[in-house]
Design a protein around this motif. Structure first.
Motif, PDB file in Angstrom:
ATOM      1  N   MET A   1     -16.987  71.079   3.680  1.00 50.48           N
ATOM      2  CA  MET A   1     -18.487  72.031   3.669  1.00 50.48           C
ATOM      3  C   MET A   1     -18.355  72.738   1.764  1.00 50.48           C
ATOM      4  SD  MET A   1     -20.013  75.193   2.749  1.00 50.48           S
ATOM      5  CE  MET A   1     -19.297  75.955   4.626  1.00 50.48           C
ATOM      6  N   PHE A   2     -17.278  73.990   2.722  1.00 54.99           N
ATOM      7  CA  PHE A   2     -16.600  74.172   0.714  1.00 54.99           C
ATOM      8  C   PHE A   2     -16.539  73.541  -0.403  1.00 54.99           C
ATOM      9  CE2 PHE A   2     -12.587  76.119  -0.725  1.00 54.99           C
ATOM     10  CZ  PHE A   2     -12.904  77.553  -1.259  1.00 54.99           C
ATOM     11  N   LEU A   3     -16.271  72.224  -0.041  1.00 59.14           N
ATOM     12  CA  LEU A   3     -15.461  71.696  -1.163  1.00 59.14           C
ATOM     13  C   LEU A   3     -16.785  71.323  -2.230  1.00 59.14           C
ATOM     14  CD1 LEU A   3     -13.701  68.538   0.791  1.00 59.14           C
ATOM     15  CD2 LEU A   3     -12.557  70.587  -0.549  1.00 59.14           C
ATOM     16  N   HIS A   4     -18.063  70.750  -1.491  1.00 62.46           N
ATOM     17  CA  HIS A   4     -19.470  70.988  -2.263  1.00 62.46           C
ATOM     18  C   HIS A   4     -19.721  72.441  -3.283  1.00 62.46           C
ATOM     19  CE1 HIS A   4     -20.685  67.046  -0.688  1.00 62.46           C
ATOM     20  NE2 HIS A   4     -19.884  67.309   0.589  1.00 62.46           N
ATOM     21  N   VAL A   5     -19.548  73.300  -2.558  1.00 65.33           N
ATOM     22  CA  VAL A   5     -19.373  74.657  -3.187  1.00 65.33           C
ATOM     23  C   VAL A   5     -18.466  74.765  -4.111  1.00 65.33           C
ATOM     24  CG1 VAL A   5     -18.933  77.591  -2.880  1.00 65.33           C
ATOM     25  CG2 VAL A   5     -20.446  75.614  -0.988  1.00 65.33           C
ATOM     26  N   LYS A   6     -17.204  74.443  -4.152  1.00 67.99           N
ATOM     27  CA  LYS A   6     -15.913  74.163  -4.727  1.00 67.99           C
ATOM     28  C   LYS A   6     -16.480  73.489  -5.961  1.00 67.99           C
ATOM     29  CE  LYS A   6     -15.374  77.893  -4.062  1.00 67.99           C
ATOM     30  NZ  LYS A   6     -15.242  79.053  -4.597  1.00 67.99           N
TER      31      LYS A   6
ATOM     32  N   LYS B   1      -7.211  80.758  -0.477  1.00 69.46           N
ATOM     33  CA  LYS B   1      -7.657  81.753   0.041  1.00 69.46           C
ATOM     34  C   LYS B   1      -8.707  82.102   0.162  1.00 69.46           C
ATOM     35  CE  LYS B   1      -6.077  86.649  -1.268  1.00 69.46           C
ATOM     36  NZ  LYS B   1      -6.923  87.572  -2.302  1.00 69.46           N
ATOM     37  N   GLU B   2      -9.926  82.050  -0.647  1.00 69.14           N
ATOM     38  CA  GLU B   2     -11.395  81.730  -0.117  1.00 69.14           C
ATOM     39  C   GLU B   2     -11.837  81.535   0.930  1.00 69.14           C
ATOM     40  OE1 GLU B   2     -13.781  80.853  -3.794  1.00 69.14           O
ATOM     41  OE2 GLU B   2     -15.818  81.582  -2.373  1.00 69.14           O
ATOM     42  N   LEU B   3     -11.610  79.991   1.354  1.00 72.39           N
ATOM     43  CA  LEU B   3     -11.358  79.212   2.498  1.00 72.39           C
ATOM     44  C   LEU B   3     -11.212  79.730   3.677  1.00 72.39           C
ATOM     45  CD1 LEU B   3     -12.745  76.601   3.743  1.00 72.39           C
ATOM     46  CD2 LEU B   3     -10.963  75.259   3.272  1.00 72.39           C
TER      47      LEU B   3
ATOM     48  N   LYS C   1      -6.360  75.773  -6.868  1.00 75.40           N
ATOM     49  CA  LYS C   1      -6.271  75.326  -5.569  1.00 75.40           C
ATOM     50  C   LYS C   1      -5.770  76.892  -4.834  1.00 75.40           C
ATOM     51  CE  LYS C   1      -3.711  72.501  -3.181  1.00 75.40           C
ATOM     52  NZ  LYS C   1      -3.117  71.006  -2.568  1.00 75.40           N
ATOM     53  N   ASP C   2      -4.350  77.850  -5.333  1.00 76.61           N
ATOM     54  CA  ASP C   2      -4.181  78.457  -4.904  1.00 76.61           C
ATOM     55  C   ASP C   2      -5.300  79.784  -4.264  1.00 76.61           C
ATOM     56  OD1 ASP C   2      -1.724  77.976  -4.680  1.00 76.61           O
ATOM     57  OD2 ASP C   2      -1.014  79.456  -5.859  1.00 76.61           O
ATOM     58  N   ALA C   3      -6.632  80.039  -5.045  1.00 73.06           N
ATOM     59  CA  ALA C   3      -7.435  81.088  -5.318  1.00 73.06           C
ATOM     60  C   ALA C   3      -8.707  79.844  -4.150  1.00 73.06           C
ATOM     61  CB  ALA C   3      -8.231  80.823  -7.189  1.00 73.06           C
ATOM     62  N   HIS C   4      -8.714  78.822  -4.235  1.00 68.30           N
ATOM     63  CA  HIS C   4      -9.450  78.115  -3.235  1.00 68.30           C
ATOM     64  C   HIS C   4      -8.668  78.240  -1.965  1.00 68.30           C
ATOM     65  CE1 HIS C   4     -11.523  75.053  -6.901  1.00 68.30           C
ATOM     66  NE2 HIS C   4     -11.738  76.410  -6.763  1.00 68.30           N
TER      67      HIS C   4
ATOM     68  N   GLU D   1     -23.689  85.021   6.245  1.00 65.58           N
ATOM     69  CA  GLU D   1     -23.862  85.743   4.825  1.00 65.58           C
ATOM     70  C   GLU D   1     -22.894  85.407   3.998  1.00 65.58           C
ATOM     71  OE1 GLU D   1     -26.186  87.448   4.435  1.00 65.58           O
ATOM     72  OE2 GLU D   1     -26.572  88.481   6.650  1.00 65.58           O
ATOM     73  N   TRP D   2     -20.782  84.908   4.363  1.00 64.92           N
ATOM     74  CA  TRP D   2     -19.463  84.777   3.825  1.00 64.92           C
ATOM     75  C   TRP D   2     -20.816  83.401   3.579  1.00 64.92           C
ATOM     76  CZ3 TRP D   2     -17.016  80.862   1.745  1.00 64.92           C
ATOM     77  CH2 TRP D   2     -15.898  81.352   1.327  1.00 64.92           C
TER      78      TRP D   2
END
Lengths: 451, 451
Positions: free
Chosen positions: A123-128, A16-18, A11-14, A42-43
């Motif tokens: 959108m980020f949820l699908h990537v993760k 931070k990335e988001l 979670k923390d890493a996710h 690009e990100w």
């Protein structure tokens, strides 16, 4: 490790990335942010590569780029196309933000930032979710494609031609989109209808210069008077749009549909309290849910002219402006509506004023069949994670590209939203409730594995 | 040297000196320009000292300072009090200025700058006229006092108490003011009537946050709709103000007064052409000159709410604002008018909206008797310089302090204007025609010597 434990450990890493993505001010409407929008593209591409997606590409367009990716190693299994967007709305009025819109901040288990829920966060949820399955199981249960655009908030002008020219590359059995909301915390919903949209910019001119209100006041036209009296003709006293023919193609609500809306048990008093509304407002004879889900609107999004500074300026402004959008339903045709509004404005314009009308955006309304198996499996996935089956709802918003995606790619579009209605999308203090961040990841994994 | 030759020889030096004052952005309405307004006051004081005036003082007030000066060496002769102002209007919209507002520029024998005609340029004529007589003749034909303020463009909130407390110091037989205009080039006029003024700031609120027009549109109030429909009720279809009781105290035009107005032979077609007006506009049954000279108005000076940027923002704004001023005539009482407008607004406000009204400025209308000898001598002075006698006119503008000056100091106020109606005062590209700069100097000298 089960997925719940896996996501907890990450979670923390996710976040931070988001957070990195949320610091990029990718406002697609403002040309000065063009470089930021590209940076966000690009990100997203890098993030897809890190997740294990293949053939990741950033496609330039006449506007902002489209990011695509694929992972096609499940022969015989369905292909899922994930659609999302990495662009965001403008942020003004800036002074109303409690923390800066592009400095993500977590308060009370909510992630605050422009784009937190619409749509970078969702959108980020699908990537993760994809990354999680690949890390845990080394393979995906379905074929997956991504198509993430940067112009959703300006109504996707360049995506339709991109879809047409990349039909084969993007072909899928279902289109999966997370850009909508639960009904309320713990009450999931899948949106099976979206309103269409058309947008107009209206300008009134009366003179070639601003004029002194003493020397000329009362003797020459005032552009603000002309505009205000014109805009006031657009609605009648019953809250209906007073443009001739506006309701053509709008289907009256049947008792069955009204019953379906009633099932939501929407709490209008709670809404009034939350938003500090003196009262609700709208077309007579309809509930809030009916008005926003199944009725068209004409809204003033901006009106401006003359002096706005501190103090008094005794000026007669030579020009005044309005930004208008309509939400459309049923078979209303955006161009037809634009034409009718322009005709109405020209007919009601006061003497001494000239009118310019510019149509900027057009999209038809969208619906899908509740019986579609791709939709039913999505409701099942929600039920397994949230403990309650998703209701099928109609959303008042417009994601104009949904209708296009579904039509061009000949696939059903499943709108699996994880936002909440009060998360201030398009307003100051946008946020994303992190409970739905956690459950969203699990629901997507459940869904992909169920197909 | 005769005065014409004298002023010709000094012209470059005079324009250079005035240019210094015009570079100071002394915008009294904007608090960030407070230091500039003070700088302009100091500049005026220095300029009066250089001209030979005595006891020059810069008096602080609760707002911007008042500059006074005197030269009282003509026993038995009348005392003239020159009133003017060194503050200016705001400059927006800045992009419409052909040259920057605070970088004076001469084109086509016109001096362009904010304040060129209103009122720095016209006020400066009196300083240079006095200096000229002193240089040429070593003494003045009358006693002269100056009272130059820095708050005229914000309706002089601090001058009335200053006048009350300096009644003896400022006592005069005539008050001389150059802050009005000729009828047209070569056609001088003395304004014998000014409209009064009241100002209101109106705000409408509907929610505690801006809302997404998709999720909420059609179901909650929109502050812009509420404001626009409210403002549209302020006038009827005949161009009259529709506020109950607004016309109380307004004297109907007699045939005699209409005849006086007709003498101006005002060319409405020329006005339309100059300002690129599609048409004139106003109360039915009145000419342009009657509308602006003898009828009251209610004008929107600014309206704003929601998104004003590039592109589209699908937002329902939570608040919207309007700035309103009224020009008043006859016995209309400013506070009474404000109360009536507020009552009208409250009665016509739509459901779901709250209203705030703030009254910011108040001044009664002003008139003087055409037969006054101080006025007749001014008409004579114009005739000697322009070759045509000044007409007595009523101006639609408000110089609220004129009524106060005349009442508190018990002296007639002679408004000897040298501007032109198309010089864009209060608008971009304000300028002063230098022909009237030259003739203005001569007319003032003629007048002072004739008293």
């Amino acid at each position: 490790m089960d997925y719940q434990a896996y996501f907890q450990s990450k979670k923390d890493a996710h976040l931070k990335e988001l957070g990195e993505l949320l610091t990029i001010p990718s406002i697609s409407a403002l040309s000065e942010h063009k470089a930021d929008v590209l940076k966000a593209a690009e990100w997203v591409a890098d993030s897809l590569r890190r997740a294990g997606m293949e053939n990741v590409e950033v496609h330039p367009t006449a506007g902002h780029p489209v990011v695509t990716a694929e992972h096609l190693h499940a022969p015989g299994k369905p292909t899922v196309l994930v659609y999302g967007h990495y662009d965001v709305q403008p942020v003004d009025p800036l002074h109303l933000w409690e923390t800066p819109p592009f400095e993500p901040s977590i308060r009370d288990n909510k992630l605050y930032a422009r784009g937190a829920t619409d749509d970078k966060g969702q959108m980020f949820l699908h990537v993760k979710a994809v990354e999680a399955i690949l890390e845990q199981e080394k393979e995906l249960p379905v074929n997956i494609k991504f198509c993430i655009e940067g112009e959703e908030e300006v109504t996707s002008p360049n995506l339709p031609p991109f879809l047409e020219s990349h039909q084969d590359q993007l072909a899928a059995d279902v289109i999966l989109i997370s850009d909508t909301a639960l009904l309320e915390p713990g009450k999931p919903a899948i949106c099976i209808g979206l309103r269409g949209l058309c947008a107009l910019e209206v300008s009134v001119h009366t003179a070639n210069t601003d004029l002194h209100s003493g020397t000329f006041g009362g003797g020459v036209p005032n552009a603000l008077h002309a505009l205000v009296s014109l805009l006031a003709t657009l609605h009648d006293e019953q809250g209906r749009v007073a443009v001739d023919g506006f309701y053509k193609g709008v289907h009256e609500l049947t008792p069955e549909i009204r019953e379906e809306f009633a099932k939501q048990q929407f709490n209008e008093d709670h809404l009034k309290q939350t938003l500090a509304l003196e009262d609700l407002y709208g077309e007579e004879g309809y509930s809030f849910v009916e008005r926003t889900g199944a009725r068209p609107t004409l809204e003033l999004n901006g009106v401006y002219g003359g002096f706005q500074g501190e103090g008094t300026k005794t000026v007669l402004p030579k020009e005044a402006h309005a930004k208008i959008t309509c939400r459309l339903v049923g078979d209303q045709d955006p161009q037809d509506i634009i034409d009718k509004i322009e005709k109405h404005l020209r007919e009601n314009l006061q003497k001494g004023a000239t009118l310019q009308v510019k149509a900027t955006e057009k999209a038809r309304a969208f619906t899908i069949e509740p019986a579609d198996p791709m939709l039913q499996k999505a409701a099942d996935a929600y039920e397994r994670v949230y403990g309650t089956r998703a209701l099928f709802t109609k959303d008042g918003g417009s994601i104009p590209i949904v209708e296009t995606l579904s039509r061009v790619l000949s696939a059903p579009a499943v709108m699996m939203g994880f936002g909440l209605p009060d998360e201030n999308l398009h307003a100051p203090n946008e946020h994303f409730n992190l409970e739905n961040f956690d459950k969203g990841l699990l629901t997507i994994v459940e869904y992909l594995k169920s197909l």
